[in-house]
Design a protein around this motif. Structure first.
Motif, PDB file in Angstrom:
ATOM      1  N   GLU A 154      37.493  32.446  38.842  1.00  0.00           N
ATOM      2  CA  GLU A 154      36.358  32.164  39.921  1.00  0.00           C
ATOM      3  C   GLU A 154      35.491  33.434  40.179  1.00  0.00           C
ATOM      4  OE1 GLU A 154      36.457  31.354  44.821  1.00  0.00           O
ATOM      5  OE2 GLU A 154      38.010  31.818  43.655  1.00  0.00           O
ATOM      6  N   ILE A 155      34.206  32.983  39.939  1.00  0.00           N
ATOM      7  CA  ILE A 155      33.027  34.132  40.114  1.00  0.00           C
ATOM      8  C   ILE A 155      32.733  34.504  41.592  1.00  0.00           C
ATOM      9  CG2 ILE A 155      30.620  34.609  39.783  1.00  0.00           C
ATOM     10  CD1 ILE A 155      30.783  32.482  37.312  1.00  0.00           C
ATOM     11  N   THR A 156      33.010  35.537  42.033  1.00  0.00           N
ATOM     12  CA  THR A 156      32.738  35.839  43.624  1.00  0.00           C
ATOM     13  C   THR A 156      31.638  36.987  43.669  1.00  0.00           C
ATOM     14  OG1 THR A 156      34.569  37.396  43.695  1.00  0.00           O
ATOM     15  CG2 THR A 156      35.177  35.100  44.176  1.00  0.00           C
ATOM     16  N   ASP A 157      31.494  37.536  44.843  1.00  0.00           N
ATOM     17  CA  ASP A 157      30.679  38.834  44.906  1.00  0.00           C
ATOM     18  C   ASP A 157      29.374  38.793  44.152  1.00  0.00           C
ATOM     19  OD1 ASP A 157      32.888  39.744  46.396  1.00  0.00           O
ATOM     20  OD2 ASP A 157      33.811  40.607  44.746  1.00  0.00           O
ATOM     21  N   GLY A 233      28.716  38.605  39.327  1.00  0.00           N
ATOM     22  CA  GLY A 233      29.314  38.834  40.367  1.00  0.00           C
ATOM     23  C   GLY A 233      30.411  39.823  40.048  1.00  0.00           C
ATOM     24  N   ASN A 234      31.830  39.298  40.192  1.00  0.00           N
ATOM     25  CA  ASN A 234      32.829  40.124  39.917  1.00  0.00           C
ATOM     26  C   ASN A 234      33.170  40.377  38.461  1.00  0.00           C
ATOM     27  OD1 ASN A 234      33.677  37.439  40.296  1.00  0.00           O
ATOM     28  ND2 ASN A 234      35.664  38.112  40.628  1.00  0.00           N
ATOM     29  N   ARG A 256      37.170  42.327  35.280  1.00  0.00           N
ATOM     30  CA  ARG A 256      37.056  41.728  36.707  1.00  0.00           C
ATOM     31  C   ARG A 256      37.222  42.785  37.604  1.00  0.00           C
ATOM     32  NH1 ARG A 256      40.260  40.170  40.658  1.00  0.00           N
ATOM     33  NH2 ARG A 256      42.380  40.673  39.380  1.00  0.00           N
ATOM     34  N   GLU A 258      37.254  44.388  41.591  1.00  0.00           N
ATOM     35  CA  GLU A 258      37.630  43.895  43.032  1.00  0.00           C
ATOM     36  C   GLU A 258      37.767  45.201  43.853  1.00  0.00           C
ATOM     37  OE1 GLU A 258      42.132  42.458  44.730  1.00  0.00           O
ATOM     38  OE2 GLU A 258      41.214  41.424  43.050  1.00  0.00           O
TER      39      GLU A 258
END
Length: 287
Positions: A154-157, A233-234, A256, A258
Motif C-alpha cells: 500500500e502506497i501512503t504518505d 510515497g513511502n 519502505r 515509516e
C-alpha cells in the motif's frame, strides 16, 4: 529461419503500432488508461501473448538496457520468440510512478523462476526506455521466514515522497557507498527492520550477522555509484552499481519508510555481463 521470424515480428510490431495508433489513442483517452496500467498490461502480455499492449511502446524510440536483449522492438520480439511455449508467468506485486517513470516489483517465470524490478520511461504516453534487474528466485525463505516479494504494497504518505527519497539516498550514500557505519543506527527505529534479502534476517542485528559471515567467507559487497533514485510515497527504489564477491554487480534496492525511518527492504542483485556477451550498447544504467 530464426532471422526470418525475427523480421516478421518486427514488421508485425511496426505495422500494428502504425495501424492502431489513432484507435489506441482514442481508446486511451476514453478509458483514461494510466501509465501504470499500460506497464501492467505489457508485462502480463509476456504470459498471455496478447498483442495489443505492444502499442504502448514507441517503436521508433524504444531503448533497451537489459544487456542480454537486443535493442528496440526487434530485441523484445526475439526474446519472446525464444521463450518455451506456455512457460512464462508474470505476477506483478508492486507498481509505482515517479514523474515519467513507472517501476515494478514482479514475480516471474521467465526462463525459470525469477524476481525482478523493471523501470519504464514514458514520453507522450508511450514507453521509450526500459531497465531491469533479475535474480533467480530462491527455493526457500530467508532466516526470518520472509520471501523476496511478500510484505505490504500500500502506497501512503504521498506528500513525503521527496523527503523519503532524500532519506534513502542519504542512507545508501552514507552506509553502502561510503561505509560510514557510525551513522547506521540513525536511519532505523532501533532493531525494527524487516528484511527480504534471501540470506539476511530481520533487524540491524540480522544485517550485522550476515555481513560478518560473508566477511568470514571472503565475500565482500561494495556499492560504488548511485545511478537513480525513484519513489512514490513511502516506497523508494535505488539503482546502484558496485561489486559483490568481486563481480561487477547491479543493485536494485527497494525501501519502505515509516515515520522518517527505514522500516523494510527488498532487493535484487544481478551480475553485469561482460561486453563480449552484450546484445546492445546502451549500458546497464544510462539514466
Amino acid at each position: 529461419m530464426k532471422k526470418i521470424i525475427t523480421v516478421l515480428i518486427i514488421v508485425f510490431a511496426f505495422s500494428y503500432c502504425s495501424k492502431n495508433k489513432k484507435a489506441t489513442t482514442k481508446k486511451e483517452e476514453k478509458m483514461k488508461i494510466t501509465n501504470k496500467q499500460k506497464v501492467v498490461s505489457l508485462l502480463k502480455s509476456i504470459e498471455t501473448e496478447a498483442k495489443e499492449p505492444i502499442a504502448f511502446i514507441n517503436p521508433q524510440k524504444y531503448i533497451q538496457h537489459n544487456l542480454a536483449v537486443g535493442d528496440g522492438l526487434a530485441g523484445f520480439g526475439e526474446v519472446l520468440h525464444q521463450l518455451p511455449p506456455n512457460s512464462a508467468k508474470v505476477n506483478n506485486i508492486r507498481i509505482f510512478k515517479d514523474g515519467d517513470f513507472v517501476f515494478t516489483h514482479t514475480d516471474y517465470n521467465f526462463f525459470g523462476p525469477k524476481i525482478g524490478f523493471d523501470i519504464f520511461r514514458f514520453e507522450n504516453g508511450k514507453i521509450v526506455e526500459h531497465w531491469d534487474n533479475l535474480q533467480e528466485k530462491p527455493a526457500s525463505l530467508n532466516p526470518s521466514n520472509r520471501s523476496m516479494i511478500d510484505g505490504p504494497n500500500e502506497i501512503t504518505d504521498l506528500d513525503k515522497t521527496q523527503e523519503n527519497k532524500t532519506l534513502v539516498k542519504n542512507f545508501v550514500t552514507d552506509i553502502l557507498v561510503n561505509g560510514n557505519m557510525q551513522k547506521l543506527a540513525g536511519y532505523f527505529d532501533g532493531d525494527k527492520y524487516l528484511q527480504h534479502n534471501p540470506q539476511v534476517a530481520d533487524g540491524l542485528s540480522g544485517l550485522g550477522k550476515a555481513l560478518e559471515f560473508m566477511a568470514s567467507q571472503g565475500v565482500f559487497m561494495k556499492y560504488n555509484t548511485i545511478h537513480k533514485v525513484l519513489g512514490e510515497g513511502n516506497f523508494v527504489l535505488v539503482v546502484s552499481e558496485g561489486t559483490f564477491a568481486d563481480k561487477h554487480t547491479s543493485f536494485y534496492d527497494l525501501f519502505r519508510v515509516e515515520n522518517g525511518k527505514i522500516a523494510e527492504h527488498w532487493d535484487v542483485m544481478e551480475t553485469i555481463i561482460p561486453e563480449s556477451e552484450r546484445k546492445n550498447n546502451n549500458g546497464k544504467f544510462g539514466f
